[in-house]
Design an enzyme around this catalytic site. Structure first.
Site, PDB file in Angstrom:
ATOM      1  N   SER A 175      46.046  41.223  28.612  1.00  0.00           N
ATOM      2  CA  SER A 175      46.333  40.280  29.691  1.00  0.00           C
ATOM      3  C   SER A 175      45.448  39.048  29.609  1.00  0.00           C
ATOM      4  O   SER A 175      44.220  39.146  29.558  1.00  0.00           O
ATOM      5  CB  SER A 175      46.122  40.950  31.046  1.00  0.00           C
ATOM      6  OG  SER A 175      47.203  41.757  31.373  1.00  0.00           O
ATOM      7  N   HIS A 193      46.017  38.582  37.668  1.00  0.00           N
ATOM      8  CA  HIS A 193      45.757  39.991  37.986  1.00  0.00           C
ATOM      9  C   HIS A 193      44.494  40.512  37.318  1.00  0.00           C
ATOM     10  O   HIS A 193      43.973  41.563  37.701  1.00  0.00           O
ATOM     11  CB  HIS A 193      46.969  40.866  37.628  1.00  0.00           C
ATOM     12  CG  HIS A 193      47.202  41.082  36.170  1.00  0.00           C
ATOM     13  ND1 HIS A 193      48.169  40.412  35.464  1.00  0.00           N
ATOM     14  CD2 HIS A 193      46.614  41.903  35.282  1.00  0.00           C
ATOM     15  CE1 HIS A 193      48.170  40.815  34.211  1.00  0.00           C
ATOM     16  NE2 HIS A 193      47.224  41.723  34.069  1.00  0.00           N
ATOM     17  N   ASP A 209      50.831  34.308  38.021  1.00  0.00           N
ATOM     18  CA  ASP A 209      49.893  35.207  37.343  1.00  0.00           C
ATOM     19  C   ASP A 209      48.983  34.450  36.375  1.00  0.00           C
ATOM     20  O   ASP A 209      48.778  34.866  35.235  1.00  0.00           O
ATOM     21  CB  ASP A 209      50.652  36.310  36.603  1.00  0.00           C
ATOM     22  CG  ASP A 209      49.773  37.539  36.344  1.00  0.00           C
ATOM     23  OD1 ASP A 209      48.588  37.496  36.704  1.00  0.00           O
ATOM     24  OD2 ASP A 209      50.282  38.521  35.780  1.00  0.00           O
TER      25      ASP A 209
END
Length: 600
Positions: free
Chosen positions: A274, A165, A196
């Site tokens: 992230s 993402h 992901d």
């Protein structure tokens, strides 16, 4: 249900402009608890999921049982202050790995944090992304460009591992290593949206000078210490937070709408983390990727088995290969009368097969109402779980998802009171209605002002955050429940003008019927599936395009849902199409993928 509407999973890439947070409702729960989804990236329940990234807003689904498990973890043991000198570091890193089960969580945590800093300085990078998402309401356009930031780290082979993402729908990616003012151009080598994860490469030799790669470790045990390293919001320099492992179990991956193994930790994980590593000792225990909003210090990292599965697939095929599925929907057999009805002995355990994906190899050998007793020799409990480590249990989906594509699996089933063993070829399965469509442009076909598109969940998401309740009910139910009958099948719909109410800012969605004299009176045919073209059943958008382009009759007839019919004079409609495209400044009557297929 989650304890409050504010408790929602969210992704953790950060934005340089602002952060978006959304909360989604899920439909009423069904009485049958689905244990094995029809595909690892499909789940029949929309969830309270939210994205904390300005790259994309995640709107996906959550299994009821998984949602019930999101409770606050036991408070960690308070950390004890401990000074560690530079000279002690090299020896401490090895000692933590060898003796981590004999040290207290507090001491272990401080040692891990210090080791993580030393390891991260030459391994963890900051990622800057420019992205532009497709506009599924106006499929020939993109939405406005936006920039976001995330983290990543170097792995063997001069590759950077990060979250999918972070780079989804990207148009430009830069990376910056610690202590350097220079940003280097990076390219996306492979991306797996289900898990992901993504791999970046940097061509500049200067970038790799002084960089070291991190090694992958193993799944940590409960209460083992981890340190999360990355570049979260609130500053520009590298950041390290500490915590312990609270839980290991299959969890909903917000970005890919997938149920895969994840590790819950109590370390602070914030937007921008992230893609950063969670370090245990001197190795990586996982990749930070999401947290539970509204809850205090509940974050999630992608475990090493999922990472290795992704990397191995890319290494073997050169691209992401996906996670496998049996293609089964199963019901627990915890009720005694249910087990007696299917003639299960007292020593038998298993789950009831309630639905089989027609595209799976399981369709060849399994039948509805079979009792699935074992998978690859591992007994399946009546609640669908299998043994995992020391007195822990995990759903048997995890065993399936870790299989390689086209690998054989042995299953034992009970059918009509008799036991049978079968071999099934496991492979990833495609959904009838795709859950996500990252890194690709939407397909569309325009004829006489009628805009035809394949039904996808991103299309339904254009109805807003509460899309499950605001999108057309029939389309929504089909998107969540229907299975493909053959490969390449799509649900093709005709869209028309829609409006959503005002929110804090003016927000509207236009699914389109481009008005003209040729289509006057058809504007009320809203959001209906196209069943036939001149009597031929529609299989997908490519076929519909071919049927229209190759029409030899005077009139063109479209049969829609609810027995609705559209009839057009073919020659007049072709002339009107050019006029409508020019009036609305649309560059082409069909998407690029259809142009290529029509030429072929």
């Amino acid at each position: 249900m989650l304890r409050s509407a504010s408790h929602a999973l969210r992704r953790l890439s950060s934005s340089s402009s602002r952060s978006l947070s959304t909360i989604h409702r899920r439909p009423p729960h069904r009485p049958i608890k689905t244990l094995s989804s029809l595909s690892p990236s499909t789940n029949p329940y929309p969830s309270l999921l939210s994205s904390f990234s300005n790259t994309h807003i995640a709107r996906y689904h959550h299994d009821h049982a998984a949602a019930a498990s999101f409770t606050a973890s036991t408070a960690p043991v308070p950390e004890e202050e401990e000074a560690v000198t530079d000279g002690d570091c090299a020896g401490e890193c090895t000692q933590v790995v060898q003796a981590r089960n004999t040290t207290t969580p507090a001491n272990n945590r401080s040692i891990d944090a210090y080791s993580a800093i030393e390891l991260a300085l030459d391994s963890v990078v900051k990622i800057f992304t420019i992205s532009s998402s497709p506009n599924y309401a106006l499929p020939w356009q993109n939405k406005s460009q936006r920039d976001s930031m995330g983290s990543g780290f170097v792995v063997a082979g001069k590759k950077i591992l990060t979250n999918a993402h972070v780079v989804a729908d990207c148009t430009f990616v830069l990376v910056r290593k610690h202590g350097s003012p220079t940003k280097y151009r990076a390219e996306v080598q492979a991306v797996g949206h289900e898990c992901d994860l993504a791999i970046l490469t940097v061509e500049s030799d200067e970038f790799w000078e002084g960089m070291t790669f991190l090694e992958l470790g193993d799944i940590p045990f409960l209460q083992e210490a981890v340190a999360v390293v990355g570049y979260p919001q609130g500053g520009d320099n590298i950041s390290v937070t500490q915590g312990v492992v609270s839980r290991v179990e299959p969890t909903q991956y917000v970005h890919g709408a997938t149920q895969l193994m994840a590790i819950q930790i109590d370390a602070a994980i914030n937007p921008g983390n992230s893609g950063g590593p969670a370090i245990m000792g001197d190795k990586v225990a996982g990749v930070a990727f999401q947290n539970l909003s509204g809850a205090e210090n509940i974050g999630y990292i992608i475990p090493v088995p999922v990472i290795k599965h992704f990397l191995a697939g890319v290494e073997e095929s050169g691209d992401y290969v996906g996670f496998c599925s049996l293609g089964l929907s199963c019901q627990p057999t915890e009720n005694v009368q249910l087990r007696e009805h299917f003639r299960m002995r007292g020593d038998m355990t298993g789950v009831l097969v309630s639905k089989i994906n027609p595209l799976s190899d399981a369709q060849r050998v399994l039948k509805k109402d079979d009792i699935l007793l074992m998978f690859d020799g591992v007994p399946i409990a009546n609640d669908g779980t299998v043994p995992f480590r020391n007195r822990e249990r995990i759903t048997f989906d995890h065993l399936v998802s870790m299989k390689r594509p086209n690998e054989m699996a042995k299953v034992r089933v009970l059918r009509n009171g008799e036991e049978h063993e079968f071999s099934i070829t496991i492979h990833p399965l495609q959904q009838l209605v795709p859950v996500h469509q990252f890194d690709k442009l939407p397909s569309y076909f325009i004829f006489a002002g009628l805009v035809f598109v394949p039904l996808t969940q991103p299309y339904l998401h254009e109805y807003g955050e509460d899309w499950y309740n605001t999108s057309p009910r029939r389309l929504c139910e089909r998107a969540l429940r229907e299975l493909p009958k053959k490969a390449g099948e799509q649900l093709v719909i005709l869209s028309q003008v829609l409006h959503l109410p005002f929110e804090l800012i003016f927000h509207f969605i236009c699914a389109i019927l481009l008005m003209d004299d040729i289509n006057m009176g058809y504007e009320r045919l809203a959001e209906l599936q196209v069943k036939k073209v001149n009597g031929v059943e529609v299989e997908n958008l490519k076929q519909l395009c071919s049927l229209v382009e190759g029409c030899t009759e005077e009139c063109l007839r479209f049969d829609l849902d609810d027995e609705r019919v559209i009839v057009l004079n073919y020659e007049l409609a072709k002339i009107a199409t050019c006029r409508i495209l020019k009036r609305h400044r649309i560059p082409s009557a069909m998407s690029i993928d259809l142009i290529d297929k029509v030429k072929d």
